[in-house]
Motif scaffolding. Structure first.
Motif, PDB file in Angstrom:
ATOM      1  N   THR A  30       9.962  11.308   4.848  1.00  0.00           N
ATOM      2  CA  THR A  30       8.699  12.041   4.730  1.00  0.00           C
ATOM      3  C   THR A  30       8.911  13.527   4.960  1.00  0.00           C
ATOM      4  O   THR A  30       7.959  14.306   4.924  1.00  0.00           O
ATOM      5  CB  THR A  30       7.673  11.509   5.745  1.00  0.00           C
ATOM      6  N   MET A  59       6.991   3.860  -1.614  1.00  0.00           N
ATOM      7  CA  MET A  59       7.047   4.292  -0.216  1.00  0.00           C
ATOM      8  C   MET A  59       7.421   3.176   0.740  1.00  0.00           C
ATOM      9  O   MET A  59       7.201   3.282   1.945  1.00  0.00           O
ATOM     10  CB  MET A  59       5.703   4.904   0.173  1.00  0.00           C
ATOM     11  N   ARG A  63       7.142   3.332   4.974  1.00  0.00           N
ATOM     12  CA  ARG A  63       5.789   2.861   5.331  1.00  0.00           C
ATOM     13  C   ARG A  63       5.596   2.751   6.840  1.00  0.00           C
ATOM     14  O   ARG A  63       4.473   2.836   7.340  1.00  0.00           O
ATOM     15  CB  ARG A  63       5.489   1.532   4.647  1.00  0.00           C
ATOM     16  N   PRO A  68       3.522  11.669   9.340  1.00  0.00           N
ATOM     17  CA  PRO A  68       2.587  11.555   8.201  1.00  0.00           C
ATOM     18  C   PRO A  68       3.217  12.078   6.922  1.00  0.00           C
ATOM     19  O   PRO A  68       4.128  12.901   6.945  1.00  0.00           O
ATOM     20  CB  PRO A  68       1.397  12.411   8.638  1.00  0.00           C
ATOM     21  N   LEU A  69       2.728  11.591   5.793  1.00  0.00           N
ATOM     22  CA  LEU A  69       3.212  12.012   4.485  1.00  0.00           C
ATOM     23  C   LEU A  69       2.178  12.925   3.841  1.00  0.00           C
ATOM     24  O   LEU A  69       1.020  12.544   3.669  1.00  0.00           O
ATOM     25  CB  LEU A  69       3.467  10.806   3.594  1.00  0.00           C
ATOM     26  N   ASP A  70       2.616  14.131   3.490  1.00  0.00           N
ATOM     27  CA  ASP A  70       1.746  15.066   2.774  1.00  0.00           C
ATOM     28  C   ASP A  70       1.860  14.738   1.290  1.00  0.00           C
ATOM     29  O   ASP A  70       2.706  15.287   0.583  1.00  0.00           O
ATOM     30  CB  ASP A  70       2.180  16.503   3.063  1.00  0.00           C
ATOM     31  N   ALA A  71       1.011  13.833   0.829  1.00  0.00           N
ATOM     32  CA  ALA A  71       1.113  13.348  -0.549  1.00  0.00           C
ATOM     33  C   ALA A  71       0.844  14.459  -1.561  1.00  0.00           C
ATOM     34  O   ALA A  71       1.480  14.518  -2.615  1.00  0.00           O
ATOM     35  CB  ALA A  71       0.159  12.185  -0.767  1.00  0.00           C
ATOM     36  N   GLY A  91       3.163   1.746   0.303  1.00  0.00           N
ATOM     37  CA  GLY A  91       3.010   2.570   1.493  1.00  0.00           C
ATOM     38  C   GLY A  91       2.080   1.929   2.511  1.00  0.00           C
ATOM     39  O   GLY A  91       1.440   0.897   2.251  1.00  0.00           O
ATOM     40  N   SER A  92       2.006   2.527   3.690  1.00  0.00           N
ATOM     41  CA  SER A  92       1.045   2.084   4.694  1.00  0.00           C
ATOM     42  C   SER A  92      -0.369   2.402   4.209  1.00  0.00           C
ATOM     43  O   SER A  92      -0.536   3.191   3.263  1.00  0.00           O
ATOM     44  CB  SER A  92       1.316   2.796   6.016  1.00  0.00           C
ATOM     45  N   GLU A  94      -2.520   4.338   5.470  1.00  0.00           N
ATOM     46  CA  GLU A  94      -2.735   5.789   5.554  1.00  0.00           C
ATOM     47  C   GLU A  94      -2.007   6.518   4.429  1.00  0.00           C
ATOM     48  O   GLU A  94      -2.546   7.463   3.836  1.00  0.00           O
ATOM     49  CB  GLU A  94      -2.255   6.303   6.920  1.00  0.00           C
ATOM     50  N   GLN A  95      -0.770   6.105   4.142  1.00  0.00           N
ATOM     51  CA  GLN A  95      -0.003   6.748   3.073  1.00  0.00           C
ATOM     52  C   GLN A  95      -0.645   6.503   1.714  1.00  0.00           C
ATOM     53  O   GLN A  95      -0.715   7.417   0.883  1.00  0.00           O
ATOM     54  CB  GLN A  95       1.432   6.229   3.087  1.00  0.00           C
ATOM     55  N   ALA A  99      -2.116   9.181  -0.919  1.00  0.00           N
ATOM     56  CA  ALA A  99      -1.660   9.203  -2.309  1.00  0.00           C
ATOM     57  C   ALA A  99      -2.849   9.167  -3.270  1.00  0.00           C
ATOM     58  O   ALA A  99      -2.879   9.901  -4.269  1.00  0.00           O
ATOM     59  CB  ALA A  99      -0.724   8.032  -2.574  1.00  0.00           C
TER      60      ALA A  99
END
Length: 274
Positions: A30, A59, A63, A68-71, A91-92, A94-95, A99
């Motif tokens: 990430t 992801m 996951r 955190p991932l800045d999509a 992804g999770s 949240e991810q 997205a």
């Protein structure tokens, strides 16, 4: 009136199932700064290689990441390299929410596990880069898609499979010009000048002086080769492993007929005897 409208609409379009070839980015971090560095090392020398190429971001490997991932930033980064990110998967919650907020759609997760022999190698994010670059970040979407694509006559060749189509160029390539044989071999019958670039998913044959940059196996085919009647390149690359020649070429191949191939992660030159 309703019957007329329905018949008219039926004549204008059809809905049919389709199997499409889409690259998948197997995201392993990430940390977008590290990812940007790896992308630049892998593809910085080949602008235009991925021209609006549809992409799915997988992801699964991140996951469970606490970071955190800045999509939105990820999508912008991928677009800088010519990709067209369209979907995300695995992804999770949240991810995936991030997205979707960034404009991606949700793609189904891979159902069947890949055979161990075809499992992708881990991406090594390096702080220094010599003649090699991190292993390819990309692979085909999944095993089921590749099997379906193999049955379709117009499907793109799978990674590592020798290309079956050939692009022939019979005019000199000047500095700043680029030719890409997508999904096939490239044959050039005239000089590739200093500053020009030839790229192929398969092999590259130059029946004239090769003085620019030549990148064979651009999508990971490590069995690809480069052949030249007069070997004088600025840069060569096989399957993502590259080398430049500020110090010059070996004397037995410089300015002579030669081939370039890959042995592990080492670029090898061999004279061609006629």
């Amino acid at each position: 009136m309703a019957l007329h409208s329905k018949a008219h609409a039926t004549a204008l379009f059809d809905l049919k199932s389709a199997t499409l070839s889409v690259l998948a980015l197997m995201l392993k971090t990430t940390d977008l700064a590290a990812l940007a560095e790896a992308l630049d090392a892998r593809y910085g020398a080949t602008p235009g290689l991925f021209e609006h190429e549809p992409l799915c971001v997988d992801m699964a490997a991140v996951r469970d990441s606490a970071e955190p991932l800045d999509a939105a930033a990820l999508v912008a980064l991928l677009r800088r390299y010519g990709f067209n990110p369209m979907s995300a998967r695995a992804g999770s919650p949240e991810q995936m929410a991030a997205a979707l907020q960034a404009g991606l759609t949700e793609a189904p997760e891979v159902g069947a596990p890949r055979p161990e022999a075809s499992a992708p190698s881990e991406v090594q994010v390096q702080t220094e880069f010599a003649d090699t670059v991190p292993p390819d970040l990309f692979e085909a979407a999944d095993a089921q898609e590749r099997a379906a694509q193999a049955e379709a006559p117009a499907a793109e060749p799978a990674q590592g499979v020798p290309a079956s189509t050939t692009l022939i160029i019979d005019k000199p390539l000047r500095s700043g010009q680029q030719v890409y044989a997508r999904g096939g071999d490239l044959i050039v019958l005239a000089v590739v000048s200093f500053g020009a670039e030839v790229i192929a998913d398969g092999n590259i044959h130059v029946y004239a002086p090769l003085r620019g940059r030549a990148l064979a196996g651009a999508r990971g085919n490590t069995e690809a080769r480069i052949f030249a009647a007069c070997m004088e390149p600025q840069l060569v690359s096989i399957g993502g492993v590259w080398r430049t020649f500020e110090a010059g070429l070996p004397a037995d191949v410089a300015g002579k007929p030669a081939q370039v191939k890959l042995d592990g992660e080492k670029i090898l030159f061999e004279p061609l005897k006629f």
